[in-house]
Enzyme design. Structure first.
Site, PDB file in Angstrom:
ATOM      1  N   SER A  92     -17.695   9.080  34.754  1.00  0.00           N
ATOM      2  CA  SER A  92     -18.811   9.921  35.195  1.00  0.00           C
ATOM      3  C   SER A  92     -19.713   9.087  36.079  1.00  0.00           C
ATOM      4  O   SER A  92     -19.467   7.909  36.312  1.00  0.00           O
ATOM      5  CB  SER A  92     -19.597  10.421  33.981  1.00  0.00           C
ATOM      6  OG  SER A  92     -20.356   9.353  33.449  1.00  0.00           O
ATOM      7  N   LYS A  93     -20.773   9.694  36.538  1.00  0.00           N
ATOM      8  CA  LYS A  93     -21.703   9.024  37.439  1.00  0.00           C
ATOM      9  C   LYS A  93     -22.195   7.688  36.891  1.00  0.00           C
ATOM     10  O   LYS A  93     -22.524   6.776  37.638  1.00  0.00           O
ATOM     11  CB  LYS A  93     -22.912   9.935  37.723  1.00  0.00           C
ATOM     12  CG  LYS A  93     -22.544  11.163  38.537  1.00  0.00           C
ATOM     13  CD  LYS A  93     -23.343  11.211  39.838  1.00  0.00           C
ATOM     14  CE  LYS A  93     -22.661  12.037  40.896  1.00  0.00           C
ATOM     15  NZ  LYS A  93     -22.518  13.462  40.551  1.00  0.00           N
TER      16      LYS A  93
END
Ligand code: GLU
Length: 489
Positions: free
Chosen positions: A255-256
């Site tokens: 994810s980010k």
């Protein structure tokens, strides 16, 4: 005769192309190309609130940047369109008609409150929490009358009462089974007549003649319900291959938090499309135990689902960067020279005309830069000293190099010998500078580092003699003069 392979990539345009999605696209594309089949691009834009045209464009752009082309889909058309789910309502309606006429779907009039009460009761009993099939028992005439009276309803699939398992021989995971009786009569068409993901996907894959569904294993749990829909429609069930998702080094789904996740962010960070394609290709698939660097043609020639790994893939940004460096170094010199020129023009350090005029100069610069950078974005910082009017000398370079005893004398001697060189070539510069340490009776490093700091401001510039030659005599002498007052005697 074997059926022609048809695969699809079906992104939802609720965001940009994620590297996980890109990998799914690459595997589908390579599979299609390997088998001489078709690669279909479909835009799953049923989530109208979060889907945007901007995201669709960004996805198409990112796929093209990676070098993936599609045989059917947006902008290219094809015989199975339209290729946007929001434009396929008539096709979903027709498919529902099939299920109405073969009795494999039924209208359900249960209200949200009734469904909630049902779930609550099931929770208390600790039993099956799915839909209890109340409306399955309504006589067809009664159901027709209620629909004619505009009573809100959804359409549910009639899951057969067959016992046993739904079994799939997943092309990547091997045999997988699910008990049939754990499944409820799930919704195919909502009250507002829009199809659910479960229904739209199956109808599309069926109508588009998809033979192999290759996707992330976050969709594995959808597979048994999709198989029930295929069976209800009397449609052939395609082959499935579910690949493991990509995780960060911490074992959490990528994810980010782990850094950039969109393909275009990597492009903007100076990763080459060939390198990202190659890296994503080996992230969960391999040719053999040793080959890591290969081109697109090799990927197509070798791609095979049986070598897709079942183990979670771990995203390794350093490996990607290393691979990018390999691709940069392997780029033909004149291509890289052109890319350097483009970047310098973008950065405002040259005009396009200057870049064209100085092609030869850029060509000489290319190999020096290629050895120093792992990302295209590092090019400008590495070569900027060649363009600046004057250089700012970094503090650590000044302390560590110029303030060392003998640095001043080294600069004086270097200046003298450099000023007499003509023509000012890298070979002549090297020969001249190599004589200086001997003459001063100091280590070569003392001289070379002092000159390097004077001309570039740092201790890490591209190869010294070549840089000096590329900079030109006047600029070199001016920089030595500017640095001289900072140097210790
Ligand atoms: N639009 C779906 C997704 O982005 C595709 C689902 C599928 O591959 O079946 O996850």
């Amino acid at each position: 005769m074997t059926e022609a392979v048809r695969v699809r990539f079906a992104p939802s345009p609720t965001g940009h192309l994620h590297i996980g999605g890109a990998r799914t696209a690459i595997y589908n594309w390579a599979f299609a190309r390997h088998h001489g089949g078709a690669f279909v691009l479909r835009i799953d834009d049923t989530d109208r609130e979060r889907s945007t045209e901007e995201n669709t464009q960004a996805i198409l752009r990112a796929l093209r940047w990676l070098g993936l082309d599609w045989d059917e889909g947006p902008e290219v058309g094809g015989a199975h369109g339209p290729y946007f789910q929001t434009q396929r309502s008539a096709i979903y309606r027709e498919a529902l008609e099939v299920l109405k006429s073969n009795g494999r779907a039924y209208p359900c009039f249960c209200t949200p409150a009734e469904l909630e009460a049902m779930r609550e009761a099931a929770r208390e009993r600790g039993g099956f929490s799915g839909y209890d099939r109340t409306c399955r028992a309504i006589a067809p005439e009664d159901a027709a009358a209620r629909m004619a009276a505009n009573e809100p309803h959804v359409w549910r699939v009639k899951v057969p009462d067959t016992r046993g398992d739904i079994a799939v021989n997943d092309a990547i995971r091997g045999p997988v089974t699910w008990p049939r009786d754990a499944m409820d009569d799930f919704i195919l068409v909502r009250t507002d007549t829009t199809p659910t993901y479960m229904f739209a996907t199956v109808v599309d894959d069926w109508r588009m003649g998809i033979t192999h569904i290759i996707r992330g294993d976050d969709h594995l749990s959808n597979t048994p319900r999709q198989i029930v829909v295929y069976e209800a429609l009397g449609a052939p069930v395609p082959a499935f291959g579910h690949m493991s998702l990509i995780f960060g080094a911490d074992g959490k789904r990528l994810s980010k938090r782990h850094g950039a996740t969109s393909v275009e962010a990597y492009r903007d960070e100076g990763i080459l499309p060939e390198a990202l394609l190659n890296y994503l290709a080996i992230l969960g698939w391999s040719i053999d135990d040793k080959t890591t660097i290969f081109d697109r043609d090799t990927l197509v020639r070798e791609f095979d689902l049986s070598r897709v790994s079942r183990n979670p893939a771990v995203w390794d940004p350093e490996k990607l960067e290393w691979m990018n460096g390999v691709y940069i170094r392997e780029m033909p010199g004149d291509v890289f020279a052109e890319r350097i020129g483009d970047r310098l023009v973008q950065a405002g350090m040259m005009t396009a005309e200057e870049a064209a005029e100085r092609r030869e100069w850029l060509r000489e610069l290319a190999p020096l830069v290629a050895d120093r950078v792992k990302r295209m974005t590092e090019i400008v910082p590495v070569v900027s000293f060649l363009f600046a009017e004057s250089v700012d000398i970094e503090e650590p370079a000044r302390l560590k190099v110029l303030e060392k005893e003998g640095a001043g004398r080294a600069l004086d001697a270097a200046r003298e010998t450099l000023s007499s060189i003509d023509p000012f070539t890298a070979e002549a510069v090297e020969e001249a500078l190599r004589a200086v340490p001997e003459q001063l009776e100091v280590k070569p490093k003392v001289v070379f580092q002092a000159v390097r700091v004077a001309i570039s401001g740092t201790t890490v510039s591209p190869p010294l003699f070549e840089s000096i030659a590329l900079l030109g005599k006047d600029a070199v002498l001016a920089r030595i003069d500017a640095a001289r007052p900072l140097a210790a005697d």
